[in-house]
Write a protein that holds these residues in place. Structure first.
Motif, PDB file in Angstrom:
ATOM      1  N   UNK A  92       0.847  -1.279  -0.045  1.00 23.83           N
ATOM      2  CA  UNK A  92       0.041  -0.038  -0.133  1.00 23.83           C
ATOM      3  C   UNK A  92       0.960   1.219  -0.061  1.00 23.83           C
ATOM      4  N   UNK A  93       0.744   2.117  -0.969  1.00 23.79           N
ATOM      5  CA  UNK A  93       1.476   3.200  -1.088  1.00 23.79           C
ATOM      6  C   UNK A  93       0.560   4.410  -0.892  1.00 23.79           C
ATOM      7  N   UNK A  94       1.044   5.637  -0.713  1.00 25.80           N
ATOM      8  CA  UNK A  94       0.537   6.919  -0.791  1.00 25.80           C
ATOM      9  C   UNK A  94      -0.605   6.963   0.299  1.00 25.80           C
ATOM     10  N   UNK A  95      -0.234   6.391   1.539  1.00 25.94           N
ATOM     11  CA  UNK A  95      -0.999   6.663   2.628  1.00 25.94           C
ATOM     12  C   UNK A  95       0.179   7.103   3.927  1.00 25.94           C
ATOM     13  N   UNK A  96      -0.529   7.607   4.870  1.00 28.96           N
ATOM     14  CA  UNK A  96       0.405   8.039   6.151  1.00 28.96           C
ATOM     15  C   UNK A  96       0.868   6.854   6.807  1.00 28.96           C
ATOM     16  N   UNK A  97       1.779   7.100   7.672  1.00 30.31           N
ATOM     17  CA  UNK A  97       2.623   6.026   8.368  1.00 30.31           C
ATOM     18  C   UNK A  97       1.435   5.202   9.366  1.00 30.31           C
ATOM     19  N   UNK A  98       0.409   5.720  10.015  1.00 25.04           N
ATOM     20  CA  UNK A  98      -0.291   5.323  10.954  1.00 25.04           C
ATOM     21  C   UNK A  98      -1.312   4.325  10.097  1.00 25.04           C
ATOM     22  N   UNK A 243       7.047  11.210  13.366  1.00 25.02           N
ATOM     23  CA  UNK A 243       5.455  11.964  12.950  1.00 25.02           C
ATOM     24  C   UNK A 243       5.081  12.890  13.787  1.00 25.02           C
ATOM     25  N   UNK A 244       4.432  13.838  13.269  1.00 23.14           N
ATOM     26  CA  UNK A 244       3.895  15.056  14.154  1.00 23.14           C
ATOM     27  C   UNK A 244       3.139  14.594  15.112  1.00 23.14           C
ATOM     28  N   UNK A 245       2.207  13.324  14.622  1.00 21.88           N
ATOM     29  CA  UNK A 245       1.256  12.751  15.646  1.00 21.88           C
ATOM     30  C   UNK A 245       1.941  12.195  16.828  1.00 21.88           C
ATOM     31  N   UNK A 246       2.953  11.412  16.680  1.00 19.96           N
ATOM     32  CA  UNK A 246       3.837  11.006  17.829  1.00 19.96           C
ATOM     33  C   UNK A 246       4.255  12.070  18.649  1.00 19.96           C
ATOM     34  N   UNK A 247       4.700  13.157  18.078  1.00 19.00           N
ATOM     35  CA  UNK A 247       5.320  14.206  18.996  1.00 19.00           C
ATOM     36  C   UNK A 247       4.320  14.991  19.817  1.00 19.00           C
ATOM     37  N   UNK A 248       3.135  15.128  19.176  1.00 21.36           N
ATOM     38  CA  UNK A 248       1.936  15.682  19.790  1.00 21.36           C
ATOM     39  C   UNK A 248       1.442  14.804  20.889  1.00 21.36           C
ATOM     40  N   UNK A 249       1.276  13.564  20.514  1.00 22.24           N
ATOM     41  CA  UNK A 249       0.523  12.833  21.565  1.00 22.24           C
ATOM     42  C   UNK A 249       1.478  12.689  22.719  1.00 22.24           C
ATOM     43  N   UNK A 250       2.808  12.638  22.624  1.00 26.91           N
ATOM     44  CA  UNK A 250       3.701  12.586  23.678  1.00 26.91           C
ATOM     45  C   UNK A 250       3.815  13.810  24.486  1.00 26.91           C
ATOM     46  N   UNK A 251       3.617  14.910  23.946  1.00 27.08           N
ATOM     47  CA  UNK A 251       3.564  16.188  24.517  1.00 27.08           C
ATOM     48  C   UNK A 251       2.176  16.259  25.437  1.00 27.08           C
ATOM     49  N   UNK A 298      16.602   8.775   6.966  1.00 29.11           N
ATOM     50  CA  UNK A 298      15.756   8.176   6.011  1.00 29.11           C
ATOM     51  C   UNK A 298      14.861   8.515   5.142  1.00 29.11           C
ATOM     52  N   UNK A 299      15.568   9.564   4.322  1.00 30.17           N
ATOM     53  CA  UNK A 299      14.779  10.790   3.743  1.00 30.17           C
ATOM     54  C   UNK A 299      13.689  10.004   2.640  1.00 30.17           C
ATOM     55  N   UNK A 300      13.932   8.986   1.995  1.00 23.79           N
ATOM     56  CA  UNK A 300      12.912   8.671   1.123  1.00 23.79           C
ATOM     57  C   UNK A 300      11.693   7.983   1.807  1.00 23.79           C
ATOM     58  N   UNK A 301      11.898   7.206   2.863  1.00 23.15           N
ATOM     59  CA  UNK A 301      10.737   6.769   3.584  1.00 23.15           C
ATOM     60  C   UNK A 301      10.060   7.832   4.321  1.00 23.15           C
ATOM     61  N   UNK A 302      10.560   8.821   4.904  1.00 22.63           N
ATOM     62  CA  UNK A 302      10.183   9.772   5.522  1.00 22.63           C
ATOM     63  C   UNK A 302       9.304  10.665   4.547  1.00 22.63           C
ATOM     64  N   UNK A 303       9.915  10.919   3.284  1.00 20.26           N
ATOM     65  CA  UNK A 303       8.961  11.765   2.621  1.00 20.26           C
ATOM     66  C   UNK A 303       7.846  10.958   2.016  1.00 20.26           C
ATOM     67  N   UNK A 330       9.078  -1.800   1.799  1.00 20.00           N
ATOM     68  CA  UNK A 330       7.732  -1.416   1.922  1.00 20.00           C
ATOM     69  C   UNK A 330       7.417   0.012   1.867  1.00 20.00           C
ATOM     70  N   UNK A 331       8.314   0.725   2.330  1.00 23.53           N
ATOM     71  CA  UNK A 331       8.171   2.036   2.816  1.00 23.53           C
ATOM     72  C   UNK A 331       8.920   3.153   1.709  1.00 23.53           C
ATOM     73  N   UNK A 332       9.865   2.512   1.241  1.00 19.02           N
ATOM     74  CA  UNK A 332      11.244   3.494   0.455  1.00 19.02           C
ATOM     75  C   UNK A 332      10.569   3.537  -1.088  1.00 19.02           C
ATOM     76  N   UNK A 333      10.293   2.693  -2.063  1.00 16.05           N
ATOM     77  CA  UNK A 333      10.415   1.169  -1.845  1.00 16.05           C
ATOM     78  C   UNK A 333      11.781   0.820  -2.561  1.00 16.05           C
ATOM     79  N   UNK A 334      13.017   0.953  -2.257  1.00 16.72           N
ATOM     80  CA  UNK A 334      14.039   0.481  -2.727  1.00 16.72           C
ATOM     81  C   UNK A 334      14.985   0.419  -1.478  1.00 16.72           C
ATOM     82  N   UNK A 335      15.921  -0.536  -1.624  1.00 20.15           N
ATOM     83  CA  UNK A 335      16.975  -0.524  -0.658  1.00 20.15           C
ATOM     84  C   UNK A 335      18.364  -0.138  -1.242  1.00 20.15           C
ATOM     85  N   UNK A 336      18.254   1.100  -1.795  1.00 22.11           N
ATOM     86  CA  UNK A 336      19.374   1.307  -2.726  1.00 22.11           C
ATOM     87  C   UNK A 336      20.023   2.438  -1.963  1.00 22.11           C
ATOM     88  N   UNK A 337      21.026   2.297  -1.362  1.00 19.09           N
ATOM     89  CA  UNK A 337      21.592   3.383  -0.508  1.00 19.09           C
ATOM     90  C   UNK A 337      22.299   4.391  -1.354  1.00 19.09           C
TER      91      UNK A 337
END
Length: 464
Positions: A92-98, A243-251, A298-303, A330-337
């Motif tokens: 599944x691509x093009x959705x948020x992390x959660x 993620x922003x959600x993680x940050x805000x939930x912890x706060x 991990x810029x590709x996965x994060x973007x 699954x999140x990158x979608x490559x292992x190309x360093x």
């Protein structure tokens, strides 16, 4: 030479002494030398570099390899992976992390078997090798199967059994037991085959502060300190502030950011690999620097997941050590360093408006000697020097049009070349990849076919 481990045999053809005649050598030694028309002598039995110089050595070598249109440099360290997740690439691509994790990835992972992990790891490691990686840092489950795949493929890895205790039937104690059971497996492997001791390393793997209880995180820190008394190196892998959600939930729940929360319970240290680390304030960066934490970018996965962009230039300004990882296929979608490194270099120039940020040489150091130093492995690898292990990646600069006209080697590799230019990869003095052929991973086509069948099974079970 045939090596056996846990019923699996690996055959290495030992030539004993190999001499590489190189057009260019980017050493990444303390003088950052680039040698032209020079030699590298390798003792394949020990896996070590025994000679570097402009003059051809007088002693005879069993094999001399002409690399007259090539750049030779230390092979790469991919600092964050979940290698078997090639099985879930594009699930599944093009959705948020959660959404991605809870609706698709976690249900799919529940259906993976140990043998699926083994074959998925072999494919993932092949992808790593293809872009010049010789050492990767992994977190997953059935990590014993990944260890077997590492041994078969001839590469190196720092492996951690991912644990969390927010779900039913899991407690801090059950998760610590999983960690120690995996360590016991590695200890048996280290005892039965001495070669594994500098090929496979152990780390702890608490998944994240939002999936691990306070008790489990404290137990992980205590175990790390305890294990340092008997292991040369121990690391802790953990996803932090992704993620922003993680940050805000912890706060909201704790009054602290994820970083300050981990600091408050005594978790942070120079052995912690803080993965992602995107949502951080200036005071969080000060905490990371104070504790000498290693951050993995991990810029590709994060973007792709819309998680954000880690403030890497600020981190480096504060003396924080930053490495680069691909995350999973699954999140990158490559292992190309290589593509990951190029993105990291360009991304921060654009954000800051400063083209001098993260120059090509610095990016390559983050994949080689700087990564090795951060991990405490620079006595073993990370640069081309006499006495170090022969972990090498060899680029054919005549193989792609992007190499013309020839120019600064660091810029050429980061901005111009891609994995098509990777011709050979050597780990511990042994070739694992040569001209598109995987020399240690046998029957790659059958592995791909089996993994395709696994994917079809998972999709059928999920009703996708």
């Amino acid at each position: 030479m045939k090596t056996y481990f846990f019923g699996v045999s690996v055959i290495y053809l030992v030539i004993d002494l190999i001499l590489l005649k190189c057009r260019y050598i980017a050493t990444f030694n303390t003088r950052e030398e680039i040698l032209e028309n020079a030699y590298i002598g390798i003792d394949e039995k020990s896996g070590k570099i025994e000679y570097i110089g402009k003059e051809k050595p007088q002693k005879p070598y069993d094999e001399v390899i002409e690399l007259n249109k090539h750049v030779v440099m230390p092979s790469f360290i991919n600092a964050h992976t979940h290698v078997p997740m090639v099985l879930l690439r594009g699930l599944k691509d093009d959705v948020d992390l959660h959404t991605w994790l809870n609706k698709y990835i976690f249900p799919a992972e529940d259906r993976l078997k140990a043998t699926d992990i083994y074959y998925g790891a072999l494919q993932g490691i092949a992808e790593l090798i293809e872009s010049g990686t010789s050492l990767f840092i992994d977190m997953y489950f059935y990590e014993e199967e990944i260890a077997k795949a590492v041994m078969e493929s001839g590469v190196r890895a720092i492996l951690s059994r991912g644990v969390l205790d927010i779900t039913e039937n899991r407690t801090p104690e059950t998760e610590v037991k999983k960690t120690l059971d995996f360590l016991a497996f590695l200890e048996r492997m280290w005892s039965s085959n001495l070669e594994t001791r500098d090929r496979i390393f152990f780390a702890l793997g608490p998944h994240a502060p939002y999936t691990c209880s306070r008790e489990l995180l404290i137990l992980m820190r205590e175990k790390a300190e305890e294990l340092k008394k008997k292991l040369n190196n121990v690391w802790i892998n953990i996803h932090v502030a992704e993620t922003r959600n993680e940050f805000e939930d912890f706060l909201e729940k704790t009054g602290k950011s994820p970083v300050s929360y981990l600091d408050s319970i005594g978790f942070l240290g120079s052995d912690v690999l803080s993965i992602h680390t995107i949502w951080v304030r200036d005071e969080d960066l000060a905490v990371l620097a104070k504790n000498k934490v290693i951050v993995v970018h991990n810029p590709s996965s994060n973007l792709k997941l819309g998680s954000g962009i880690a403030p890497v230039p600020k981190m480096l300004e504060k003396g924080i050590r930053v490495l680069i990882g691909t995350d999973s296929a699954a999140s990158n979608n490559r292992l190309d360093i290589l593509s990951e490194a190029r993105l990291a270099a360009l991304l921060h120039k654009g954000i800051t408006g400063n083209p001098a940020i993260l120059p090509a040489k610095k990016i390559l150091r983050m994949l080689t000697i700087d990564a090795a130093k951060a991990l405490g492995l620079d006595g073993l690898l990370g640069s081309i020097e006499v006495g170090k292990q022969a972990d090498l990646v060899i680029f054919n600069i005549k193989k792609t049009l992007q190499a013309y006209p020839f120019h600064d080697i660091y810029s050429l590799i980061i901005y111009s070349l891609d994995l098509r230019a990777v011709e050979k990869v050597m780990v511990k003095g042994r070739w694992v990849y040569d001209n598109g052929q995987f020399l240690t991973i046998k029957n790659i086509e059958k592995i791909l076919e089996r993994n395709a069948e696994t994917r079809r099974r998972i999709e059928d079970e999920l009703g996708i």
